[in-house]
Design a protein around this motif. Structure first.
Motif, short mmCIF file in Angstrom:
data_model
loop_
_atom_site.label_atom_id
_atom_site.label_comp_id
_atom_site.label_asym_id
_atom_site.label_seq_id
_atom_site.Cartn_x
_atom_site.Cartn_y
_atom_site.Cartn_z
N LYS A 68 40.53 39.66 46.01
CA LYS A 68 40.90 40.03 44.62
C LYS A 68 39.73 39.70 43.73
CE LYS A 68 45.96 39.14 44.56
NZ LYS A 68 47.09 38.48 44.19
N CYS B 275 36.81 42.08 44.32
CA CYS B 275 36.90 43.34 43.84
C CYS B 275 36.91 43.31 42.32
CB CYS B 275 38.26 43.85 44.18
SG CYS B 275 38.67 45.54 43.77
N SER B 276 37.46 42.03 41.57
CA SER B 276 37.24 42.04 40.11
C SER B 276 35.83 41.88 39.73
CB SER B 276 38.02 40.80 39.72
OG SER B 276 37.09 39.58 40.13
N PHE C 196 41.49 47.70 45.47
CA PHE C 196 41.95 46.64 46.39
C PHE C 196 43.13 47.08 46.83
CE2 PHE C 196 43.27 42.33 46.87
CZ PHE C 196 42.52 42.04 48.26
#
Length: 251
Positions: free
Chosen positions: A154, A157-158, A165
């Motif tokens: 997470k 991906c941010s 994701f």
């Protein structure tokens, strides 16, 4: 008025950041010494941890001898190519990184992933279309409370611009014993038929570039099994991402 509003907003953001830094100062991920806002380790531990730098195998990220005849691939990958195409691994596994990973994995210190997510984004050379995580079986997830690879994924991906994701793209179908005391062949056997593609994403993965996230690469058996499933289902390119890689010696 718009420039003034923007200026006011910027000042407000700086004040908010300063207050947060005062209440929650940035600390070294290993010893918790207060450090510069952009750093992840204090100067002492920054010198001691072993970053995997550019002189590495372009497939598995194993550090290469600068005098090696082969400049981009290690002997093991030349002897037998893994099912993945490239990797992004931050550190060589040693006592300081071990402490960091165990703290994140078993002591609920998931804040560690926020900093590591930024570092991964800086190191990833080719942004994947889809990011996924090595899945845990539901029994192990119940005892652990969270999947450390999903939490890390997470945060990675941010920090990426065009990556989706999908944490449940792979499913763990078999509850297998821990890999800790097994050699490579035993680990591969232990994980046979342990993973499958989630049916709702089966048509989505074809011809995609997918990156799969794990915490530590030891023999590579877990990631190898996952990557084989992805390739068998039409994924065109598979990358792996992990916090650390061990100097594994076959038993």
């Amino acid at each position: 008025m718009k420039p003034l509003n923007r200026q006011y907003s910027n000042k407000l953001s700086l004040i908010k950041s300063a207050i947060l830094n005062l209440i929650f100062p940035n600390q070294c991920l290993i010893c918790e010494e207060i450090i510069n806002e952009e750093s992840i380790f204090c100067s002492n531990h920054h010198k001691k941890v072993k970053f995997i730098e550019s002189c590495k195998c372009q497939i598995c990220s194993r550090p290469l001898d600068s005098k090696s005849f082969f400049k981009d691939k290690c002997i093991k990958c030349l002897e037998k190519l893994p099912s993945y195409d490239s990797s992004t691994i931050l550190f060589t596994y040693e006592k300081f990184i071990s402490k960091l990973i165990l703290s994140f994995k078993y002591n609920d210190n998931t804040y560690i992933c926020k900093k590591l997510g930024k570092l991964f984004a800086q190191k990833i050379e080719k942004e994947p279309e889809i990011l996924i995580a090595v899945p845990l079986h539901k029994k192990r997830l119940k005892s652990r409370k969270y999947n450390q690879s999903v939490v890390l994924g997470k945060h990675i991906c941010s920090n990426l611009k065009n990556t989706r994701f999908i944490p449940d793209l792979l499913i763990r179908t078999k509850f297998s014993k821990t890999q800790e005391n097994l050699n490579k062949s035993q680990r591969m056997s232990n994980l046979k038929d342990a993973f499958e593609i989630n049916d709702k994403y089966r048509d989505l993965v074809k011809d995609k570039n997918i990156m799969i996230v794990d915490d530590v690469v030891t023999t590579g058996a877990t990631l190898e099994n996952c990557c084989k499933i992805l390739k068998l289902n039409g994924v065109s390119e598979v990358q792996i991402a992990a916090i650390a890689k061990t100097d594994y010696v076959e038993k």
